[in-house]
Design a protein around this motif. Structure first.
Motif, PDB file in Angstrom:
ATOM      1  N   VAL A  21     104.408  86.853  42.111  1.00 14.72           N
ATOM      2  CA  VAL A  21     104.871  87.977  41.621  1.00 14.72           C
ATOM      3  C   VAL A  21     104.115  89.084  42.255  1.00 14.72           C
ATOM      4  CG1 VAL A  21     105.109  89.359  39.365  1.00 14.72           C
ATOM      5  CG2 VAL A  21     105.349  87.008  39.321  1.00 14.72           C
ATOM      6  N   GLU A  22     103.086  88.918  42.668  1.00 19.34           N
ATOM      7  CA  GLU A  22     102.098  89.935  43.481  1.00 19.34           C
ATOM      8  C   GLU A  22     102.292  90.059  44.880  1.00 19.34           C
ATOM      9  OE1 GLU A  22     100.331  87.047  42.238  1.00 19.34           O
ATOM     10  OE2 GLU A  22     100.665  87.761  40.021  1.00 19.34           O
ATOM     11  N   ALA A  23     103.407  89.011  45.470  1.00 17.98           N
ATOM     12  CA  ALA A  23     103.510  89.254  46.744  1.00 17.98           C
ATOM     13  C   ALA A  23     103.888  90.559  47.309  1.00 17.98           C
ATOM     14  CB  ALA A  23     104.667  88.018  47.075  1.00 17.98           C
ATOM     15  N   PRO A  24     103.834  91.034  48.578  1.00  9.69           N
ATOM     16  CA  PRO A  24     104.390  92.215  48.943  1.00  9.69           C
ATOM     17  C   PRO A  24     106.004  91.949  49.241  1.00  9.69           C
ATOM     18  CG  PRO A  24     103.196  91.136  50.807  1.00  9.69           C
ATOM     19  CD  PRO A  24     103.041  90.365  49.629  1.00  9.69           C
ATOM     20  N   ALA A  25     106.669  93.195  48.885  1.00 10.99           N
ATOM     21  CA  ALA A  25     108.138  93.319  49.064  1.00 10.99           C
ATOM     22  C   ALA A  25     108.480  93.546  50.492  1.00 10.99           C
ATOM     23  CB  ALA A  25     108.698  94.369  48.266  1.00 10.99           C
ATOM     24  N   LEU A  26     109.283  92.692  50.902  1.00 14.21           N
ATOM     25  CA  LEU A  26     109.822  93.027  52.506  1.00 14.21           C
ATOM     26  C   LEU A  26     110.825  93.932  52.481  1.00 14.21           C
ATOM     27  CD1 LEU A  26     109.466  89.046  53.421  1.00 14.21           C
ATOM     28  CD2 LEU A  26     107.734  91.168  53.593  1.00 14.21           C
ATOM     29  N   ARG A  27     111.884  93.780  51.649  1.00 14.86           N
ATOM     30  CA  ARG A  27     112.978  94.816  51.696  1.00 14.86           C
ATOM     31  C   ARG A  27     113.774  94.507  50.525  1.00 14.86           C
ATOM     32  NH1 ARG A  27     117.679  92.259  55.710  1.00 14.86           N
ATOM     33  NH2 ARG A  27     118.936  94.033  54.818  1.00 14.86           N
ATOM     34  N   HIS A  28     114.412  95.567  50.190  1.00 14.18           N
ATOM     35  CA  HIS A  28     115.284  95.679  49.100  1.00 14.18           C
ATOM     36  C   HIS A  28     116.757  95.034  49.303  1.00 14.18           C
ATOM     37  CE1 HIS A  28     117.023  97.391  45.232  1.00 14.18           C
ATOM     38  NE2 HIS A  28     117.967  97.686  46.095  1.00 14.18           N
ATOM     39  N   LEU A  29     117.242  94.136  48.477  1.00 17.49           N
ATOM     40  CA  LEU A  29     118.592  93.606  48.608  1.00 17.49           C
ATOM     41  C   LEU A  29     119.402  94.142  47.527  1.00 17.49           C
ATOM     42  CD1 LEU A  29     117.570  90.070  48.725  1.00 17.49           C
ATOM     43  CD2 LEU A  29     118.020  91.272  50.681  1.00 17.49           C
ATOM     44  N   GLU A  30     120.608  94.720  47.928  1.00 17.21           N
ATOM     45  CA  GLU A  30     121.640  95.477  46.843  1.00 17.21           C
ATOM     46  C   GLU A  30     122.391  94.189  46.450  1.00 17.21           C
ATOM     47  OE1 GLU A  30     123.650  98.723  48.854  1.00 17.21           O
ATOM     48  OE2 GLU A  30     121.923  99.529  49.450  1.00 17.21           O
ATOM     49  N   ILE A  31     123.188  94.562  45.382  1.00 18.44           N
ATOM     50  CA  ILE A  31     124.062  93.658  44.624  1.00 18.44           C
ATOM     51  C   ILE A  31     125.062  93.371  45.677  1.00 18.44           C
ATOM     52  CG2 ILE A  31     125.954  93.460  42.856  1.00 18.44           C
ATOM     53  CD1 ILE A  31     124.396  95.496  41.131  1.00 18.44           C
ATOM     54  N   GLY A  32     125.629  92.054  45.787  1.00 23.76           N
ATOM     55  CA  GLY A  32     126.520  91.716  46.716  1.00 23.76           C
ATOM     56  C   GLY A  32     125.904  91.145  48.211  1.00 23.76           C
ATOM     57  N   THR A  33     124.898  91.375  48.344  1.00 26.44           N
ATOM     58  CA  THR A  33     124.295  90.995  49.555  1.00 26.44           C
ATOM     59  C   THR A  33     124.337  89.603  49.745  1.00 26.44           C
ATOM     60  OG1 THR A  33     122.622  92.754  49.555  1.00 26.44           O
ATOM     61  CG2 THR A  33     122.041  90.951  51.185  1.00 26.44           C
ATOM     62  N   PRO A  34     125.136  89.027  50.975  1.00 31.59           N
ATOM     63  CA  PRO A  34     125.044  87.582  51.321  1.00 31.59           C
ATOM     64  C   PRO A  34     123.839  87.083  51.700  1.00 31.59           C
ATOM     65  CG  PRO A  34     126.592  88.976  52.676  1.00 31.59           C
ATOM     66  CD  PRO A  34     125.753  89.752  52.125  1.00 31.59           C
ATOM     67  N   LEU A  35     123.685  86.085  51.046  1.00 30.69           N
ATOM     68  CA  LEU A  35     122.544  85.203  51.210  1.00 30.69           C
ATOM     69  C   LEU A  35     122.590  83.737  51.481  1.00 30.69           C
ATOM     70  CD1 LEU A  35     120.591  86.714  48.262  1.00 30.69           C
ATOM     71  CD2 LEU A  35     120.070  87.381  50.542  1.00 30.69           C
TER      72      LEU A  35
END
Length: 111
Positions: A59-73
């Motif tokens: 939970v404390e890990a750094p955020a790398l980027r924001h993923l929007e709704i519908g981003t294919p993963l």
């Protein structure tokens, strides 16, 4: 008669002693079969909500980027922490990010 009965008893005991170990697992281990896990093969899945791609399954890990709704993963693996939280290691599908995109494409999301 007593000699014949003794021979019959010892023959039976020897037969059981020779056949019974064949039914037991090697080394006396459990008979339970190991769980087989197969990687799910399929196309990319879409993120169901806005999420943060994080550097590690904490939970404390750094955020790398924001993923929007519908981003294919693409799902790489699952991880369950000792506290019971489930994390998914994902990679942003190649069609959604240009090769020149400087943002990280691989990371962890909270499951």
């Amino acid at each position: 008669m007593p000699a014949a009965a003794a021979v019959l008893r010892w023959s039976w005991l020897l037969g059981v002693a020779l056949i019974a170990p064949a039914a037991l697992p090697a080394g006396g281990a459990e008979r339970r079969q190991p769980e087989v896990r197969r990687r799910d093969v399929g196309g990319p899945f879409l993120s169901g909500s806005d999420a943060l791609l994080q550097g590690s399954p904490l939970v404390e890990a750094p955020a790398l980027r924001h993923l929007e709704i519908g981003t294919p993963l693409q799902l790489l693996r699952r991880w369950r922490c000792a506290d019971g939280h489930e994390w998914l290691q994902v990679q942003v599908a190649s069609g959604s990010a240009l090769p020149s995109d400087p943002q990280p494409r691989r990371g962890w999301i909270h499951g």
